[in-house]
Write a protein that holds these residues in place. Structure first.
Motif, short mmCIF file in Angstrom:
data_model
loop_
_atom_site.label_atom_id
_atom_site.label_comp_id
_atom_site.label_asym_id
_atom_site.label_seq_id
_atom_site.Cartn_x
_atom_site.Cartn_y
_atom_site.Cartn_z
N ALA A 1 54.55 3.90 52.25
CA ALA A 1 53.67 4.20 51.12
C ALA A 1 52.42 4.96 51.56
O ALA A 1 51.95 5.87 50.87
CB ALA A 1 53.28 2.91 50.41
N TYR A 2 51.87 4.61 52.73
CA TYR A 2 50.68 5.32 53.21
C TYR A 2 51.03 6.75 53.60
O TYR A 2 50.28 7.69 53.33
CB TYR A 2 50.07 4.59 54.40
N ARG A 3 52.18 6.94 54.21
CA ARG A 3 52.61 8.29 54.58
C ARG A 3 52.82 9.15 53.32
O ARG A 3 52.60 10.35 53.35
CB ARG A 3 53.90 8.24 55.39
N LEU A 4 53.22 8.51 52.24
CA LEU A 4 53.47 9.24 50.99
C LEU A 4 52.19 9.51 50.21
O LEU A 4 52.06 10.56 49.58
CB LEU A 4 54.45 8.47 50.11
N THR A 5 51.24 8.59 50.21
CA THR A 5 50.05 8.73 49.36
C THR A 5 48.79 9.12 50.10
O THR A 5 47.89 9.74 49.52
CB THR A 5 49.77 7.43 48.60
N GLY A 6 48.68 8.74 51.37
CA GLY A 6 47.47 9.05 52.13
C GLY A 6 46.30 8.16 51.82
O GLY A 6 45.19 8.42 52.29
N THR A 7 46.51 7.09 51.03
CA THR A 7 45.41 6.16 50.75
C THR A 7 45.89 4.73 50.92
O THR A 7 47.02 4.39 50.58
CB THR A 7 44.85 6.32 49.32
#
Length: 317
Positions: free
Chosen positions: A26-32
């Motif tokens: 999820a972090y790799r996808l959203t950056g937050t």
């Protein structure tokens, strides 16, 4: 007498075993961080909301959850695109800051950023992809999700999903983000850069910067940093030298080394302005090194993105 675990307890334990993986996805996808944690929590709610038949139909729980998180993040990326239009200046991913030279915590995101694909340079390139390209590329290339499942998450055909991933892969190859180099090499280069900065030696600074070096600041208008990209060794060196005249002596070169998404960076604590010098905002600065020179500098000042970082412990007085 110990109670017998319920089916829900067993399901929760199985989900917990995949949580670190899902946070990384999820972090790799959203950056937050917030969006990543929200997406993972929502994936749990979707899993827990299934009836017995729905759960029994899941053959690979990790793969199923990965695809669900991808679908949730796709929606968040689409809504974020509209928000970015109102963002002041450049946008950078939310940094994951961990201590330098100390054991890394067992926080799922602290663990996840050990992955080379979560370094700041790679995330900056991913942010240039469309939401569909990013989801397709990341799910397939990083996590081996079959295109049939990616297509279901995107609401497109398998061929279209394959095309999205291909375009994302090409964009990443064209951008060629520098791979992570050993921390000791990063530390030596950063030390030389800070010594040259403190000495006001423009020539020494430019020799440490790659010919195509870029400085990207992120503040959303809530702190002092460069609003536009600064390109080239001479412009960046002179920009930093100019800053040393605006802030109290030694402040800019006196930051604390930290890890930012697994690479060496600097934490600058906020400092009050005195004797005519400007007040220093809180900064997290990250560096990308290529071929022994600094290829990119990321300066994060937006307090919203620094609200949840792990700050270095204050030095004893």
């Amino acid at each position: 007498m110990a109670s017998t675990p319920t089916a829900q307890d067993t399901l929760a334990a199985e989900f917990a075993a995949h949580r670190s993986h899902l946070i990384g996805v999820a972090y790799r996808l959203t950056g937050t961080r917030a969006d990543a944690e929200d997406a993972v929590q929502e994936s749990w709610l979707r899993l827990a909301g299934l009836d017995d038949a729905g759960r029994a139909a899941i053959r690979d729980l990790r793969g199923w959850l990965t695809t669900v998180v991808g679908r949730i993040c796709l929606d968040r990326l689409k809504s974020a695109a509209a928000q970015r239009e109102r963002y002041v200046g450049n946008w950078l991913p939310e940094p994951v800051v961990t201590p330098f030279g100390q054991p890394v915590s067992e926080d799922p995101l602290d663990i996840a950023v050990r992955d080379d694909g979560l370094r700041m340079a790679a995330l900056v390139v991913l942010d240039k992809l469309t939401p569909e390209q990013r989801v397709a590329f990341v799910l397939h290339d990083a996590f081996s999700v079959p295109f049939a499942e990616i297509a279901d998450a995107l609401g497109v055909s398998a061929d279209a999903a394959r095309q999205y991933a291909s375009r994302g892969r090409k964009a990443l190859a064209d951008a060629d983000p520098a791979p992570r180099v050993p921390l000791e090499d990063q530390a030596k280069l950063l030390e030389k850069f800070l010594i040259a900065l403190q000495a006001g030696d423009v020539r020494a600074m430019t020799e440490l910067l790659a010919p195509d070096v870029v400085l990207i600041g992120d503040s959303n208008g809530k702190g002092r940093t460069a609003r536009q990209l600064i390109l080239g060794p001479d412009k960046i060196a002179r920009f930093f030298i100019g800053l040393t005249r605006m802030y109290a002596p030694g402040v800019l070169a006196g930051g604390t080394p930290v890890l930012v998404n697994g690479d060496l960076g600097v934490y600058l604590a906020p400092q009050p302005g005195e004797d005519g010098f400007l007040t220093l905002d809180e900064h997290v600065q990250s560096f990308t090194v290529r071929d022994g020179k600094v290829a990119a500098i990321y300066d994060l000042v937006n307090p919203d993105k620094l609200a949840r970082i792990t700050r270095p412990a204050a030095s004893p007085s």
